[in-house]
Design a protein around this motif. Structure first.
Motif, mmCIF file in Angstrom:
data_model
loop_
_atom_site.group_PDB
_atom_site.id
_atom_site.type_symbol
_atom_site.label_atom_id
_atom_site.label_comp_id
_atom_site.label_asym_id
_atom_site.label_seq_id
_atom_site.Cartn_x
_atom_site.Cartn_y
_atom_site.Cartn_z
ATOM 1 N N ASP A 107 0.828 -1.202 0.000
ATOM 2 C CA ASP A 107 0.000 0.000 0.000
ATOM 3 C C ASP A 107 0.866 1.258 0.000
ATOM 4 O O ASP A 107 0.564 2.234 -0.691
ATOM 5 C CB ASP A 107 -0.932 0.007 1.211
ATOM 6 C CG ASP A 107 -2.013 -1.059 1.111
ATOM 7 O OD1 ASP A 107 -2.619 -1.367 2.144
ATOM 8 O OD2 ASP A 107 -2.253 -1.578 0.006
ATOM 9 N N LYS A 108 1.965 1.236 0.762
ATOM 10 C CA LYS A 108 2.864 2.389 0.821
ATOM 11 C C LYS A 108 3.512 2.624 -0.552
ATOM 12 O O LYS A 108 3.561 3.755 -1.033
ATOM 13 C CB LYS A 108 3.935 2.175 1.886
ATOM 14 C CG LYS A 108 4.852 3.349 2.047
ATOM 15 C CD LYS A 108 5.884 3.115 3.140
ATOM 16 C CE LYS A 108 6.828 4.303 3.231
ATOM 17 N NZ LYS A 108 7.883 4.085 4.213
ATOM 18 N N HIS A 111 0.992 3.949 -2.900
ATOM 19 C CA HIS A 111 0.720 5.350 -2.593
ATOM 20 C C HIS A 111 1.845 6.246 -3.119
ATOM 21 O O HIS A 111 1.585 7.302 -3.701
ATOM 22 C CB HIS A 111 0.546 5.540 -1.079
ATOM 23 C CG HIS A 111 0.243 6.941 -0.675
ATOM 24 N ND1 HIS A 111 -0.964 7.548 -0.933
ATOM 25 C CD2 HIS A 111 1.008 7.867 -0.051
ATOM 26 C CE1 HIS A 111 -0.932 8.783 -0.487
ATOM 27 N NE2 HIS A 111 0.260 9.008 0.068
ATOM 28 N N GLU A 115 1.500 9.180 -5.883
ATOM 29 C CA GLU A 115 1.948 10.551 -5.619
ATOM 30 C C GLU A 115 2.944 11.010 -6.684
ATOM 31 O O GLU A 115 2.879 12.147 -7.155
ATOM 32 C CB GLU A 115 2.589 10.638 -4.230
ATOM 33 C CG GLU A 115 1.591 10.617 -3.109
ATOM 34 C CD GLU A 115 2.254 10.772 -1.750
ATOM 35 O OE1 GLU A 115 1.536 10.664 -0.757
ATOM 36 O OE2 GLU A 115 3.475 10.998 -1.680
#
Length: 123
Positions: A107-108, A111, A115
Motif C-alpha cells: 500500500d505504501k 501510494h 503521488e
C-alpha cells in the motif's frame, strides 16, 4: 530548462522505482498468500488426522488389554500430530503477520507511485 528536464527525469526514475517496489511487494504478497493457503490445508489435514486418532484412541481404550501397545502408539501419534498442529498454527500466525506487513508495504509503495505520477501530471 535543464533543471526542469533533470527534475522530470528524477521524478520518472522515482516513479519507476516506486512501480518496481510495488510490483515486487505484490509478488511477495501473492507468494505469502499461497504459503498461507498451503499451511491452512496442512493444518486442516492434520486436524482431521488428530480427530481420527482420538476416535481410534477412544475405541482402543474400550478394547481389551491386548490393545495397550496400539493405544500407546495412537497416543504418541496424537501427541506428535498435536505438536505439528501447534507448530503450523504458529507458522500460520507468523505468515499472517508477514502478510499484513507486506500489505502495508504494498500500500505504501502504491501510494508513493500514485503521488509520483500525480506530481508528474502536475508538471
Amino acid at each position: 530548462m535543464d533543471a526542469f528536464k533533470k527534475k522530470l527525469e528524477t521524478i520518472r526514475n522515482e516513479a519507476e522505482a516506486a512501480k518496481e517496489r510495488a510490483e515486487k511487494a505484490e509478488r511477495e504478497l501473492a507468494a505469502i498468500r499461497a504459503d498461507i493457503a498451503t499451511k491452512e490445508e496442512e493444518t486442516h489435514s492434520l486436524h482431521e488426522r488428530v480427530v481420527l486418532l482420538e476416535s481410534q484412541l477412544e475405541s482402543a481404550e474400550t478394547g481389551s488389554s491386548d490393545d495397550k501397545n496400539k493405544l500407546r502408539e495412537i497416543e504418541l501419534k496424537t501427541e506428535d500430530l498435536s505438536r505439528k498442529v501447534r507448530t503450523l498454527e504458529k507458522e500460520h500466525e507468523s505468515l499472517i503477520s508477514k502478510l499484513d506487513d507486506m500489505t502495508d508495504k504494498h500500500d505504501k509503495a502504491k501510494h508513493e507511485l500514485e503521488e509520483t505520477l500525480r506530481a508528474m501530471d502536475e508538471m
